[in-house]
Design a protein around this motif. Sequence first.
Motif, PDB file in Angstrom:
ATOM      1  N   ASN A   1      -4.074   5.861   2.011  1.00 24.02           N
ATOM      2  CA  ASN A   1      -5.485   6.183   1.816  1.00 24.02           C
ATOM      3  C   ASN A   1      -5.657   7.500   1.061  1.00 24.02           C
ATOM      4  N   THR A   2      -4.752   8.422   1.251  1.00 26.29           N
ATOM      5  CA  THR A   2      -4.792   9.676   0.501  1.00 26.29           C
ATOM      6  C   THR A   2      -4.442   9.429  -0.953  1.00 26.29           C
ATOM      7  N   LEU A   3      -3.415   8.648  -1.201  1.00 22.12           N
ATOM      8  CA  LEU A   3      -2.988   8.377  -2.578  1.00 22.12           C
ATOM      9  C   LEU A   3      -4.063   7.669  -3.396  1.00 22.12           C
ATOM     10  N   ILE A   4      -4.843   6.802  -2.773  1.00 20.17           N
ATOM     11  CA  ILE A   4      -5.858   6.086  -3.549  1.00 20.17           C
ATOM     12  C   ILE A   4      -7.050   6.969  -3.896  1.00 20.17           C
TER      13      ILE A   4
ATOM     14  N   GLN B   1      -5.694  16.154 -14.582  1.00 20.51           N
ATOM     15  CA  GLN B   1      -6.291  17.467 -14.404  1.00 20.51           C
ATOM     16  C   GLN B   1      -7.113  17.597 -13.127  1.00 20.51           C
ATOM     17  N   GLN B   2      -7.187  16.512 -12.360  1.00 18.31           N
ATOM     18  CA  GLN B   2      -7.993  16.540 -11.145  1.00 18.31           C
ATOM     19  C   GLN B   2      -7.115  16.275  -9.937  1.00 18.31           C
ATOM     20  N   GLY B   3      -7.095  17.223  -9.013  1.00 21.61           N
ATOM     21  CA  GLY B   3      -6.324  17.076  -7.792  1.00 21.61           C
ATOM     22  C   GLY B   3      -7.250  16.898  -6.607  1.00 21.61           C
ATOM     23  N   ILE B   4      -6.717  17.105  -5.427  1.00 16.20           N
ATOM     24  CA  ILE B   4      -7.538  17.069  -4.218  1.00 16.20           C
ATOM     25  C   ILE B   4      -7.248  18.321  -3.402  1.00 16.20           C
ATOM     26  N   LYS B   5      -8.195  18.686  -2.578  1.00 16.52           N
ATOM     27  CA  LYS B   5      -8.049  19.822  -1.675  1.00 16.52           C
ATOM     28  C   LYS B   5      -8.467  19.348  -0.293  1.00 16.52           C
ATOM     29  N   VAL B   6      -7.590  19.503   0.681  1.00 13.57           N
ATOM     30  CA  VAL B   6      -7.891  19.117   2.054  1.00 13.57           C
ATOM     31  C   VAL B   6      -8.141  20.393   2.842  1.00 13.57           C
ATOM     32  N   HIS B   7      -9.331  20.526   3.347  1.00 17.69           N
ATOM     33  CA  HIS B   7      -9.733  21.726   4.070  1.00 17.69           C
ATOM     34  C   HIS B   7      -9.241  21.699   5.515  1.00 17.69           C
ATOM     35  N   LYS B   8      -9.192  22.858   6.117  1.00 18.95           N
ATOM     36  CA  LYS B   8      -8.741  22.989   7.508  1.00 18.95           C
ATOM     37  C   LYS B   8      -9.617  22.216   8.479  1.00 18.95           C
ATOM     38  N   THR B   9     -10.849  21.939   8.090  1.00 20.83           N
ATOM     39  CA  THR B   9     -11.791  21.234   8.954  1.00 20.83           C
ATOM     40  C   THR B   9     -11.680  19.710   8.822  1.00 20.83           C
TER      41      THR B   9
ATOM     42  N   GLN C   1       1.071  20.473  -3.358  1.00 18.32           N
ATOM     43  CA  GLN C   1       0.739  21.473  -2.350  1.00 18.32           C
ATOM     44  C   GLN C   1       0.610  20.823  -0.978  1.00 18.32           C
ATOM     45  N   ALA C   2       0.863  21.585   0.059  1.00 18.19           N
ATOM     46  CA  ALA C   2       0.767  21.065   1.426  1.00 18.19           C
ATOM     47  C   ALA C   2      -0.682  20.794   1.843  1.00 18.19           C
ATOM     48  N   ASP C   3      -1.635  21.333   1.078  1.00 19.57           N
ATOM     49  CA  ASP C   3      -3.047  21.069   1.374  1.00 19.57           C
ATOM     50  C   ASP C   3      -3.720  20.276   0.259  1.00 19.57           C
ATOM     51  N   GLY C   4      -2.918  19.586  -0.525  1.00 24.71           N
ATOM     52  CA  GLY C   4      -3.457  18.746  -1.597  1.00 24.71           C
ATOM     53  C   GLY C   4      -2.765  19.032  -2.914  1.00 24.71           C
ATOM     54  N   GLY C   5      -3.534  19.505  -3.866  1.00 25.60           N
ATOM     55  CA  GLY C   5      -2.962  19.802  -5.168  1.00 25.60           C
ATOM     56  C   GLY C   5      -2.998  18.590  -6.074  1.00 25.60           C
TER      57      GLY C   5
END
Length: 86
Positions: free
Chosen positions: A12-15, A23-31, A51-55
């Motif tokens: 689900n994250t990969l999709i 040029q577009q990544g993702i960022k997963v917030h602490k919340t 990155q461990a929080d997206g990238g």
Amino acid sequence: MPYTSDLVHELNTLIRFDLETGQQGIKVHKTADAQVISAVQRLHAKGLITQADGGYLTRLGREAAEHAQTMLGILTTGIAASVSAP
């Protein structure tokens, strides 16, 4: 081996990555949901994202995301049902 809930969260994250641009990544917030945070950390540990929080997707991550998105498309649009069996 069936899909585990951890693998489903990783898929689900990969999709969620936009494959039209690198040029577009993702960022997963602490919340974010704990399962999403864990999935992103596992994808990073596997070398699929930067990155461990997206990238961004790595080369291997892009390939995995392409396959995940293709599989989702096949399973949700009925393409598989239209393929005639021999």
